[in-house]
Design a protein around this motif. Sequence first.
Motif, PDB file in Angstrom:
ATOM      1  N   ILE A 123      42.398  29.652  49.139  1.00 22.46           N
ATOM      2  CA  ILE A 123      41.924  29.329  47.795  1.00 22.46           C
ATOM      3  C   ILE A 123      42.587  30.254  46.786  1.00 22.46           C
ATOM      4  O   ILE A 123      42.623  31.471  46.985  1.00 22.46           O
ATOM      5  N   LEU A 124      43.106  29.686  45.711  1.00 21.81           N
ATOM      6  CA  LEU A 124      43.602  30.466  44.584  1.00 21.81           C
ATOM      7  C   LEU A 124      42.533  30.456  43.496  1.00 21.81           C
ATOM      8  O   LEU A 124      42.159  29.390  42.999  1.00 21.81           O
ATOM      9  N   ILE A 125      42.029  31.637  43.160  1.00 19.39           N
ATOM     10  CA  ILE A 125      41.036  31.767  42.090  1.00 19.39           C
ATOM     11  C   ILE A 125      41.751  32.119  40.791  1.00 19.39           C
ATOM     12  O   ILE A 125      42.545  33.064  40.747  1.00 19.39           O
ATOM     13  N   VAL A 126      41.479  31.346  39.761  1.00 25.31           N
ATOM     14  CA  VAL A 126      42.067  31.554  38.439  1.00 25.31           C
ATOM     15  C   VAL A 126      40.948  31.884  37.465  1.00 25.31           C
ATOM     16  O   VAL A 126      39.952  31.155  37.397  1.00 25.31           O
ATOM     17  N   ASP A 127      41.095  32.979  36.725  1.00 25.90           N
ATOM     18  CA  ASP A 127      40.031  33.353  35.797  1.00 25.90           C
ATOM     19  C   ASP A 127      40.541  34.418  34.838  1.00 25.90           C
ATOM     20  O   ASP A 127      41.693  34.860  34.932  1.00 25.90           O
TER      21      ASP A 127
END
Length: 320
Positions: free
Chosen positions: A27-31
């Motif tokens: 999973i790539l988390i973008v924030d």
Amino acid sequence: MFIVTGGAGFIGSNLVKGLNERGQDDILIVDNLGSSMKFKNLNSLRYRDFLHKDDFLTRLESGEYGHERIEGIFHNGACSATTESDGNYMMRNNYEYSKTLLHFAIDRKIPFIYASSASVYGNGENGFCETEECEKALNVYAFSKLQFDRYVRRVLPQATSQIVGLRYFNVFGPNEVHKGRMASTLFHFYNQISESGIARLFGEYGGYGPGEQRRDFIYVKDVVNVNLFFLENLSTSGIFNCGTGHARSFNDVVHAVAKACDKGTIEYIPFPDDLKGKYQSYTQADAGNLLRAGYRDGFTSLETAAAEYIDCLKQQGGLL
């Protein structure tokens, strides 16, 4: 790989948890962590990488993800402050950013599930059904969400991959601590009762008795289930309400919190003048389209969800 924008936030981090529980950690988390404490929401999660939202957009537009296998995009990243007055910023952040990500998903035929908002219904005087007749934005946040929904409606007929918009109603549950004043009423009632034994509710307003204003409260775990339902049903696209379909009073909420805390009384306060004419006294999702799409997992009762959430607040500080 899955991409979760807003993945360090309230609903996004719960979505990552839901994917983890299904064996997914690529999973790539973008924030954008900024100065908030929402990094704590990531401590118990498993994921491949984290990127700032601007760095992710730069890499996306440069073609870095052009050949990577992406199984789904959950787009929850947005400025959700209803008090934000900079319309240009809101439209760049919530509307233009979303369009760029949407077209990337369409071009690559990647399932795209995004967060809309029940705020698009305004004061709800025309109902809460996913039709233009019910929609009326009262602030620039709601406007940015409504404009993206309308854009999605225009591109849906030509799209050959899944696009789903979910209009979240009043979501509550773990990992909302960082939201402070914008956290759910359950969170605030728990803190008030813990500190003083008294929860403060608005008095009579808008034809509703003291504490009898009603909202459609939905547990964040049910929101995750709805998201993952659509991921498992890739042939279904559209814009759907994400609420229980049942409105409950604020009195009901306090009674549920007080029961879980074994204490708590209610104090009614005068309705603030500055909120008059700007306050939703009633929300209730029309869940018909969601049910017709095949969702059959139901929703956690307010009382059960409140008890579970308050146990998490007591034992884990409200974090997963």
